[in-house]
Motif scaffolding. Structure first.
Motif, PDB file in Angstrom:
ATOM      1  N   VAL A   1      -9.530  10.759   5.508  1.00 47.85           N
ATOM      2  CA  VAL A   1      -9.589   9.349   5.890  1.00 47.85           C
ATOM      3  C   VAL A   1      -8.801   9.173   7.187  1.00 47.85           C
ATOM      4  O   VAL A   1      -7.658   9.631   7.294  1.00 47.85           O
ATOM      5  N   SER A   2      -9.420   8.535   8.163  1.00 46.66           N
ATOM      6  CA  SER A   2      -8.705   8.229   9.409  1.00 46.66           C
ATOM      7  C   SER A   2      -8.222   6.787   9.356  1.00 46.66           C
ATOM      8  O   SER A   2      -8.919   5.896   8.867  1.00 46.66           O
ATOM      9  N   VAL A   3      -7.007   6.576   9.852  1.00 45.17           N
ATOM     10  CA  VAL A   3      -6.322   5.291   9.686  1.00 45.17           C
ATOM     11  C   VAL A   3      -5.818   4.764  11.030  1.00 45.17           C
ATOM     12  O   VAL A   3      -5.770   5.487  12.016  1.00 45.17           O
ATOM     13  N   ASP A   4      -5.423   3.486  11.018  1.00 51.14           N
ATOM     14  CA  ASP A   4      -4.943   2.871  12.249  1.00 51.14           C
ATOM     15  C   ASP A   4      -3.530   3.320  12.590  1.00 51.14           C
ATOM     16  O   ASP A   4      -3.267   3.846  13.673  1.00 51.14           O
ATOM     17  N   ASN A   5      -2.606   3.148  11.664  1.00 47.62           N
ATOM     18  CA  ASN A   5      -1.199   3.495  11.878  1.00 47.62           C
ATOM     19  C   ASN A   5      -0.792   4.515  10.818  1.00 47.62           C
ATOM     20  O   ASN A   5      -0.544   4.161   9.668  1.00 47.62           O
ATOM     21  N   ILE A   6      -0.711   5.773  11.212  1.00 54.17           N
ATOM     22  CA  ILE A   6      -0.582   6.831  10.214  1.00 54.17           C
ATOM     23  C   ILE A   6       0.759   6.778   9.474  1.00 54.17           C
ATOM     24  O   ILE A   6       0.820   7.031   8.269  1.00 54.17           O
ATOM     25  N   GLN A   7       1.823   6.435  10.167  1.00 52.77           N
ATOM     26  CA  GLN A   7       3.119   6.348   9.498  1.00 52.77           C
ATOM     27  C   GLN A   7       3.094   5.278   8.405  1.00 52.77           C
ATOM     28  O   GLN A   7       3.528   5.506   7.269  1.00 52.77           O
ATOM     29  N   ALA A   8       2.582   4.108   8.755  1.00 52.86           N
ATOM     30  CA  ALA A   8       2.536   3.008   7.801  1.00 52.86           C
ATOM     31  C   ALA A   8       1.571   3.300   6.661  1.00 52.86           C
ATOM     32  O   ALA A   8       1.830   2.963   5.501  1.00 52.86           O
ATOM     33  N   ALA A   9       0.448   3.953   6.977  1.00 49.29           N
ATOM     34  CA  ALA A   9      -0.546   4.266   5.947  1.00 49.29           C
ATOM     35  C   ALA A   9       0.030   5.240   4.926  1.00 49.29           C
ATOM     36  O   ALA A   9      -0.166   5.077   3.715  1.00 49.29           O
ATOM     37  N   CYS A  10       0.747   6.249   5.406  1.00 51.26           N
ATOM     38  CA  CYS A  10       1.339   7.229   4.491  1.00 51.26           C
ATOM     39  C   CYS A  10       2.470   6.612   3.668  1.00 51.26           C
ATOM     40  O   CYS A  10       2.625   6.907   2.480  1.00 51.26           O
ATOM     41  N   GLN A  11       3.257   5.746   4.298  1.00 48.53           N
ATOM     42  CA  GLN A  11       4.342   5.090   3.572  1.00 48.53           C
ATOM     43  C   GLN A  11       3.788   4.200   2.473  1.00 48.53           C
ATOM     44  O   GLN A  11       4.349   4.121   1.372  1.00 48.53           O
ATOM     45  N   ARG A  12       2.672   3.535   2.766  1.00 48.21           N
ATOM     46  CA  ARG A  12       2.044   2.670   1.764  1.00 48.21           C
ATOM     47  C   ARG A  12       1.606   3.485   0.550  1.00 48.21           C
ATOM     48  O   ARG A  12       1.804   3.073  -0.597  1.00 48.21           O
TER      49      ARG A  12
END
Length: 315
Positions: free
Chosen positions: A103-114
């Motif tokens: 899955v490609s995401v907008d903000n990888i740091q925030a996506a992983c933290q979520r």
């Protein structure tokens, strides 16, 4: 021959799951929506189709067969109550072959933290290892889901928000024994385009990204849906006894990728002319609306009708 490969789509990737509620919850947490469910109580299994379907998604509102980047979850009745059932995730022996979804995401740091805050586990967090630009989450069945940034120059360390509405189901990775044979098959037989090659000579492997539609600019593949990533580890093609697991022999896990086509009958005639190896022809068995082709590593490729291009009464 009245079939045009430029209209084909890498429609979905199928995974067998133990508990559909847990698995659907995970992929919905990643921002996907259940767009279709097919029930087959007489055969004791159900199919759940999930995809990105928000206002900013690539295929919003499309028929499920007229999309790319769909995830099909197959649930065989009773597995959720079987303490011994475990799907093979494709990354360990026995059963190594399929690698991951991505899955490609907008903000990888925030996506992983979520994901981490929600209690989901990781095979690799962003801070682990040398590669700080990718992570691997683990779904409820142990399948790996790679998380990448849509912008290769992602500088979002301090961004706390992420919008799942812009996520993409970017690619499905499978390992291949002979890269030349696989590239020839997916390009010449399946009609795909080689979008990007990533050579990793220092680690003795290469990655090849293929898909349908126009070729994106360099590094633009992260913003697409429905790509196929072939991973080739150097030297496997020279070992006559070497083979990858296709996910359908025991132990089972990954099932297949599926390509939707403009005209199912004509497409299958074209595949026949290419001397493909069939797992199931259209005329075989009771289901006359699907066929299965085998690739050089004997991974299954389901072939289905794109209902937008030629409506049928089969779905």
């Amino acid at each position: 021959m009245a079939t045009e490969t430029s209209q084909y789509k890498l429609n979905h990737s199928m995974l067998r799951v133990k508990d559909p509620k847990e698995s659907v919850n995970f992929y919905e947490f990643l921002g996907m929506k259940q767009i279709r469910k097919l029930e087959f109580p007489e055969n004791k299994f159900d199919l759940y189709f999930l995809a990105y379907d928000g206002p900013k998604s690539a295929s919003t509102g499309n028929h499920w067969s007229d999309r790319e980047g769909v995830v099909e979850l197959t649930h065989n009745y009773g597995t959720e109550d079987d303490p011994n059932f475990k799907a093979a995730n494709g990354n360990s022996e026995p059963g190594k072959g399929f690698g991951h979804l991505c899955v490609s995401v907008d903000n990888i740091q925030a996506a992983c933290q979520r994901l981490e805050d929600a209690g989901y586990k990781f095979q690799k967090k962003l801070r682990d290892g040398r590669m700080k630009s990718i992570a691997f989450a683990i779904d409820p069945d142990g399948y790996w889901v790679e998380i990448i940034g849509q912008n290769p120059a992602d500088k979002t360390e301090n961004v706390k928000e992420t919008d799942t509405g812009v996520y993409r189901m970017n690619h499905t990775m499978i390992r291949v024994k002979d890269h030349e044979a696989s590239l020839k098959f997916y390009q010449e037989v399946m009609g795909m385009t080689l979008m990007r090659t990533a050579e990793n000579a220092s680690a003795n492997f290469n990655l090849y990204f293929l898909g349908y539609g126009p070729k994106p600019p360099e590094f633009g593949t992260a913003q697409k849906e429905g790509l196929l990533e072939l991973t080739w580890n150097y030297g496997t093609e020279k070992d006559p006894s070497f083979k990858y697991h296709n996910g359908n022999d025991e132990p089972q896990g990954f099932g297949h990728i599926a390509v939707s086509v403009d005209d199912l009958d004509q497409a299958c005639e074209r595949f026949e002319s290419k001397n493909v190896t069939w797992k199931k022809r259209l005329t075989d068995g009771r289901m006359k609306n699907v066929a299965f082709v085998l690739d050089p590593d004997r991974y299954w490729i389901e072939v289905i009708q794109n209902e937008k291009l030629k409506p049928s009464s089969n779905w």
